[in-house]
Write an enzyme that holds these catalytic residues in place. Structure first.
Site, short mmCIF file in Angstrom:
data_model
loop_
_atom_site.label_atom_id
_atom_site.label_comp_id
_atom_site.label_asym_id
_atom_site.label_seq_id
_atom_site.Cartn_x
_atom_site.Cartn_y
_atom_site.Cartn_z
N GLY A 1 0.75 -0.96 0.10
CA GLY A 1 0.06 0.49 -0.37
C GLY A 1 0.28 1.53 0.03
CG LEU B 1 -2.05 10.17 3.68
CD1 LEU B 1 -2.78 11.06 4.40
CD2 LEU B 1 -0.43 10.96 2.24
CB ALA B 2 0.08 4.55 6.83
CG HIS C 1 -18.59 12.15 6.28
ND1 HIS C 1 -18.88 13.45 5.81
CD2 HIS C 1 -16.46 12.65 6.39
CE1 HIS C 1 -18.14 14.26 6.27
NE2 HIS C 1 -16.88 14.13 6.35
NE ARG D 1 -15.30 13.88 9.55
CZ ARG D 1 -14.02 13.51 9.20
NH1 ARG D 1 -14.22 11.95 8.72
NH2 ARG D 1 -13.69 14.52 8.33
CG HIS E 1 -15.30 9.21 5.48
ND1 HIS E 1 -15.14 8.93 3.95
CD2 HIS E 1 -14.60 9.70 5.66
CE1 HIS E 1 -13.92 10.64 4.01
NE2 HIS E 1 -13.62 10.72 5.47
CD GLU F 1 -9.76 3.97 6.70
OE1 GLU F 1 -9.32 4.64 5.48
OE2 GLU F 1 -10.73 3.66 6.43
#
Lengths: 236, 253, 657
Positions: free
Chosen positions: C39, C42-43, C265, C329, C421, C445
């Site tokens: 993956g 971002l991570a 969301h 949320r 979301h 995530e």
């Protein structure tokens, strides 16, 4: 990075096109200035004197060599770029976006350039070859002999097909310049968002006015029109 | 907004893989809602093709909200279709009317070889970024974010260039298959910011060298790229790139 | 009981102490150690870049055609950091506290405090990389408000913050690719984990372009594969977002924690019909300026602009005066559902509420008049000035709304409805982000750790980058320091052969079914079951039904799915089939987890457990734990609990009133 790398790169090749293009534009200006004599009083003598100056001045003659080199470089590099660029998409699109996203003349610089080149060859045969290698009648002003290039023009432009051919050449030139001038500015990176419109407009004006003056010449000679209203301040 | 349904004929480029020559095939699609996205319309066709024992049309897509840059396709001669500043996934069927015939082709460029049907390989873009599209700062080296004030207009301009999604529509739209808009967006994004200045010269020289190596054409300033860019990246960036390249060449060693 | 290995000591010293005493790997040894990163969001991208910079040999995998496409790119609103640049009372402690409270007291204090601590470094790092964050005219960074907080700590780049952050991380990673420390594999999907002597030692990846299976060795494996929101079929996730890598790890022994904690969301564009393939989020930042309302009368069919002010119900402002439209949320989503279920919904489907910018446009217009000293100008001119300001702030979001719906949100209120979301649940990890399999880590995530039962807006980007840039570089070294004598294991090791055979068998089985129903149709049916029965509100009966239905669906899938094409070619349908098969199994576990948790907390709302005014009713006595599930076979899970201890924050009923 050295110079050979610069000019071998894709941007470098464009810079070559832009530099030679701008150089040729200077030639157009001078040529146009000389031509403009025919619209004013005493066209024959003024024009022939100007042509004589252009043909005999040492500086001009040296520059002429540069001019030919510029033409050749512009033409050869232009064709090379066109061929290279065409080879980057082997399978063509079935549907083209047409003129929605770009101007037809921007996409047709090679075609327009070819038309200009054909025109140029005819043009050289008509005027440059006889003035260099003989075949023109002569006239005398103040005891000096001059080529009667004006007379040659009257003969050549008497033929309608030649006038049409010259008009095609001028239109091609106009469209070529319409793209070329702003394109050169973009290539040199002069296209700031505030100045871009100015450059574009000035370039467009040039691209229309100069070829228009060129085009008026065969028309005027063909139909025997003359302004006869004064004279250009002659340098010659 | 009035909703309607339509029947269409799709003329789609089919190509098994990079070695296959490829050809167009026509498919009727019926009862398409004007509220569907273009890709949802293709989903409908694919579901039908699979159910009928056929081979569904391969196409790239992922986020379907116009930001990942994965969707491609040339629709009726236009990369990402007829709407301005829109990716294919955000194009909706309102753009078409009943009875339309829609021609769908892949992004065509030798530097983007076809993987299958409408999916192409845009790895060349990654390699261009590898050649210089970054600021060399290792994790942990940074000073406080506010220690370097940046002119807001400059930051906004850098952002506008950084908004590029790397989809390749500029290449697809360019008659020379040039990647100059993509390149110029990255060069502008980084060189407009003070953080990017130290590497400014090598960056532009190396990225152009890589672009040439990847087999993209050169820019002839027709500006079709700008007209087709789904993120509205301006060709002023290309001028900046040209200027920086010339500057780097003239002042480099 | 599971041990999260949180360092002892005061919460604000844990991370500092850990970093100061953790084992290190010397530079020469780093060059010999290989790390697999699956993956490149971002991570993943930040981890690959950072580890590459440190000298590790990294292999980075993504299923997209470029690492830059990972779905982090779609995050809109912003990223939180406790910088307190606004001098409005923010601090590391307050970010920590807000996150714990926002997560409804189901997150770990130690992890969350660490997250708040490193948040400030993230902003610095991103600025240094050239991320063009929004700035004030003075040249300094700008902040905006976000849900669930009362300070302005969110950094942003228009409505494309995720894109800009991801491109920063992507560029950092590409730089390492050029330097040779990171090798990148695009259009590759991990489909099996290889375990040797109890340690994760590699993966089987499928080259999606050719269909070939590849064996890759790594001293450690990092899963940065995002969330599993696509189990609902309709979500704001990308079409390709999937749980497969995490699920394969789960089936090999990694515990899956809190799978029922999913975030719905509140501000998404409503479903327009059966053809819908995905849902589009409208950034939470819109709630900064927009006001949410429904008609005060049930079944009011008038156009929104024809409904006078006094006949509108600004239900969030009414119910939660302290936070108003900026409640977290989960609270906002449930409130919208409550209104729609009660018959106040709008639009043709009646499954939508209004998000109205008319008031904001007037407010901004008037502010511009005084700012520019324009004196008396017409109401229309004020409106236009206001629209300009709104356009500058939210223009791209408004454009997107108009493209999708065909309606002009500057003139007509937007219609919005909640949509899936984010998933707070994920692979169980300890303080070092290590799963229950030695050498297997989960970041971003894909793990479960920092957000408890509900994530606050602008915290996902923060967590992904924190894990990748600032946590894993330390914690991975602690593991690899003991592994420096392990030389590369050749990929003809029996464990690799066995893993590849397993993968081949599964693919062959899928292809040999040759049934009648498409993969997509199964996915849709799964989504409907989970959304209806394990979505915004759940109850015991529904969950039991759902489990039965999902099981039946699994049987049907494995006997009647139709996958066209061949194995050894670019075959997106086959890729999708593998993912949907895993989603079906996960769907069952989600329902099981939701059924087991007899309380309401954050995104998990059990109808049986609510306060008289409809708020979530937690049961701290019995459920203050992380539910970590161990897979024992088909439909067979064992629950392990990690007790949550609150040393600093005292859990109370969340109130945003």
């Amino acid at each position: 990075m050295n110079w050979s790398q610069l000019f071998a790169s894709s941007i470098g090749k464009k810079i070559t096109m832009a530099l030679t293009g701008l150089f040729l534009i200077i030639f157009l200006l001078v040529h146009c200035y000389v031509n403009a004599n025919v619209f004013f009083s005493n066209p024959e003598e003024n024009f022939n004197r100007a042509a004589h100056f252009m043909g005999t001045n040492l500086l001009i003659r040296v520059t002429e060599i540069g001019l030919f080199l510029g033409f050749i470089l512009h033409i050869v590099q232009g064709y090379k770029l066109e061929l290279q660029n065409r080879s980057k998409r082997s399978v063509k699109y079935a549907v083209s976006s047409g003129n929605v996203t770009s101007k037809w003349y921007s996409r047709s610089m090679a075609l327009l350039g070819t038309l200009i080149l054909l025109f140029l060859i005819v043009h050289l045969i008509h005027f440059w070859v006889p003035s260099r290698f003989g075949g023109l009648t002569e006239v005398e002003y103040d005891g000096k002999t001059y080529h009667n290039l004006y007379g040659q023009m009257q003969d050549v432009f008497a033929q309608s097909w030649v006038v049409v051919l010259y008009l095609i050449g001028c239109f091609s030139l106009s469209w070529h310049l319409l793209h070329g001038i702003q394109s050169a500015a973009q290539t040199f990176g002069w296209a700031h968002k505030n100045y871009m419109p100015v450059i574009k407009n000035v370039g467009a004006a040039f691209a229309i006015i100069i070829p228009l003056i060129f085009a008026l010449m065969p028309i005027c000679l063909h139909f025997g029109l003359s302004l006869d209203a004064g004279s250009l301040t002659l340098l010659f | 907004m009035q909703h309607y349904t339509m029947n269409l004929t799709l003329k789609v480029w089919r190509q098994r893989n990079n070695k296959d020559a490829g050809r167009f095939e026509s498919y009727p699609v019926n009862n398409i809602s004007s509220e569907m996205s273009f890709l949802e319309m293709i989903d409908v066709l694919n579901e039908k093709l699979i159910t009928d024992g056929g081979d569904p049309i391969a196409f790239d897509h992922d986020c379907r909200e116009g930001i990942c840059g994965m969707c491609s396709m040339v629709i009726n001669g236009r990369p990402h279709g007829p709407w301005e500043e829109t990716t294919t996934c955000q194009l909706h069927m309102r753009a078409f009317k009943d009875g339309d015939m829609i021609t769908i082709e892949p992004f065509r460029a030798n530097a983007f070889p076809v993987v299958k049907d409408l999916a192409v390989n845009r790895g060349a873009f990654d390699r261009i970024i590898q050649s210089g599209g970054f600021i060399s700062v290792n994790t942990g080296n940074a000073v406080d974010g506010n220690s370097l004030p940046i002119d807001k207009d400059m930051a906004d301009e850098a952002f506008a260039a950084a908004a590029c999604i790397g989809c390749g529509a500029c290449v697809a739209a360019c008659k020379n298959a040039s990647a100059m808009l993509f390149l110029s967006a990255k060069v502008s994004h980084l060189s407009l910011l003070p953080q990017g200045k130290p590497e400014k010269k090598q960056r532009v020289v190396n990225m152009i060298a890589q672009m040439d190596k990847e087999g993209f054409g050169s820019c002839t300033n027709t500006y079709a790229c700008e007209a087709e860019c789904p993120k509205g990246i301006s060709v002023v960036n290309i001028a900046r790139l040209n200027r920086e390249y010339l500057g780097a060449s003239l002042s480099g060693d | 009981m599971l041990d999260s290995k949180i360092p002892v000591g005061p919460v604000h010293e844990k991370w500092t102490k850990y970093k100061g005493t953790v084992k290190l790997v010397n530079p020469a040894n780093k060059r010999k150690l290989e790390v697999i990163v699956v993956g490149t969001g971002l991570a993943g991208a930040s981890a690959a870049a950072s580890l590459g910079e440190m000298g590790y040999k990294v292999k980075a995998f993504c299923f997209q055609d470029s690492p830059r496409r990972a779905h982090s790119i779609a995050a809109q609103g912003g990223i939180n950091a406790a910088k307190n640049y606004q001098n409005d009372g923010d601090s590391v402690y307050r970010l920590f506290y807000d996150t714990i409270k926002g997560g409804d007291y189901r997150a770990r204090e130690g992890n969350v405090h660490r997250l708040a601590e490193v948040s400030t470094s993230i902003i610095d790092q991103c600025v240094a990389q050239g991320v063009p964050f929004a700035r004030e005219y003075g040249g300094l960074l700008s902040n905006r408000s976000f849900g669930g907080t009362q300070v302005q700590r969110t950094f942003y780049a228009a409505g494309q913050t995720g894109q800009q952050l991801l491109i920063g991380a992507y560029q950092a990673m590409e730089r390492q690719v050029a330097l040779g420390t990171v090798e990148q594999f695009t259009r590759h999907e991990m489909i099996e984990l290889v375990i040797i002597d109890g340690k994760a030692r590699g993966i089987i990846a499928r080259n999606l372009e050719t269909g070939e299976l590849e064996r890759h060795f790594g001293h450690a494996v990092l899963l940065c594969t995002g969330g599993y929101g696509n189990v609902f079929y309709l979500s704001t996730n990308a079409m390709g977002s999937n749980v497969t890598a995490a699920w394969k790890a789960h089936k090999q022994g990694a515990y899956f924690a809190n799978p029922c904690f999913t975030q719905i969301h509140p501000t998404c564009i409503p479903v327009s019909g059966d053809h819908q393939s995905k849902l589009t989020l409208m950034s939470e930042s819109l709630r900064n300026d927009g006001r949410i309302w429904v008609p005060a009368k049930q079944g009011d069919n008038r156009k929104p602009n024809e409904i006078p002010e006094e006949e509108r119900d600004y239900y969030l402002e009414r119910r939660y005066p302290a936070f108003g439209n900026l409640v977290p949320r989960d609270v906002a989503s449930r409130a919208a559902k409550e209104r729609c279920d009660a018959g106040y919904g709008v639009g043709s489907s009646k499954q939508a509420v209004y998000l109205d910018y008319a008031a904001a446009i007037q407010r901004y217009g008037k502010a511009e008049v005084s700012k520019r000293n324009l004196g008396n100008i017409s109401a229309e001119a004020i409106t236009n000035l206001g629209k300009e300001v709104v356009k500058e702030k939210y223009g791209n979001l408004f454009n997107m709304y108009e493209k999708i719906t065909g309606e002009n949100p500057y003139e007509v209120p937007m219609r919005i409805y909640p949509a899936v979301h984010y998933t707070m649940g994920g692979l169980w990890v300890d303080y070092e982000l290590k799963t229950t399999i030695d050498g297997l880590y989960a970041l971003g995530e894909a793990n479960f750790s920092e957000h408890g039962a509900n994530r606050l807006g602008a915290s996902a980007l923060m967590q992904g980058l924190a894990d990748g840039y600032f946590v894993i570089p330390y914690t991975l070294g602690n593991y690899l320091a003991d592994d420096i004598r392990t030389s590369n294991i050749p990929t003809d090791h029996p464990a690799f052969v066995e893993a590849e055979n397993k993968a081949t068998e599964r693919i062959n089985k899928l292809m040999s079914i040759k049934g009648k129903q498409t993969v997509e149709s199964f996915h849709k049916r799964l989504g409907k079951i989970i959304w209806d029965k394990c979505g915004m509100a759940r109850n015991e009966e529904g969950l039991k039904q759902a489990i039965a239905e999902v099981r039946a669906l699994r049987e049907e899938f494995w006997s009647d799915v139709r996958i066209p094409g061949e194995i050894n070619e670019f075959n997106p349908e086959l890729d999708k089939a593998g993912r949907v098969a895993d989603f079906i199994e996960l769907g069952e576990l989600m329902c099981l987890d939701a059924l087991e948790r007899n309380e309401s907390c954050g995104g998990h709302f059990r109808e049986e457990f609510q306060t008289p005014d409809g708020e979530a009713l937690r049961d701290d006595e019995n459920y203050m734990y992380v539910a970590a599930w161990e897979n024992k076979g088909v439909s067979d899970w064992v629950l392990h609990k990690e007790e949550l201890k609150y040393e600093i924050v005292k859990p109370s009923q969340r109130s945003y009133k």
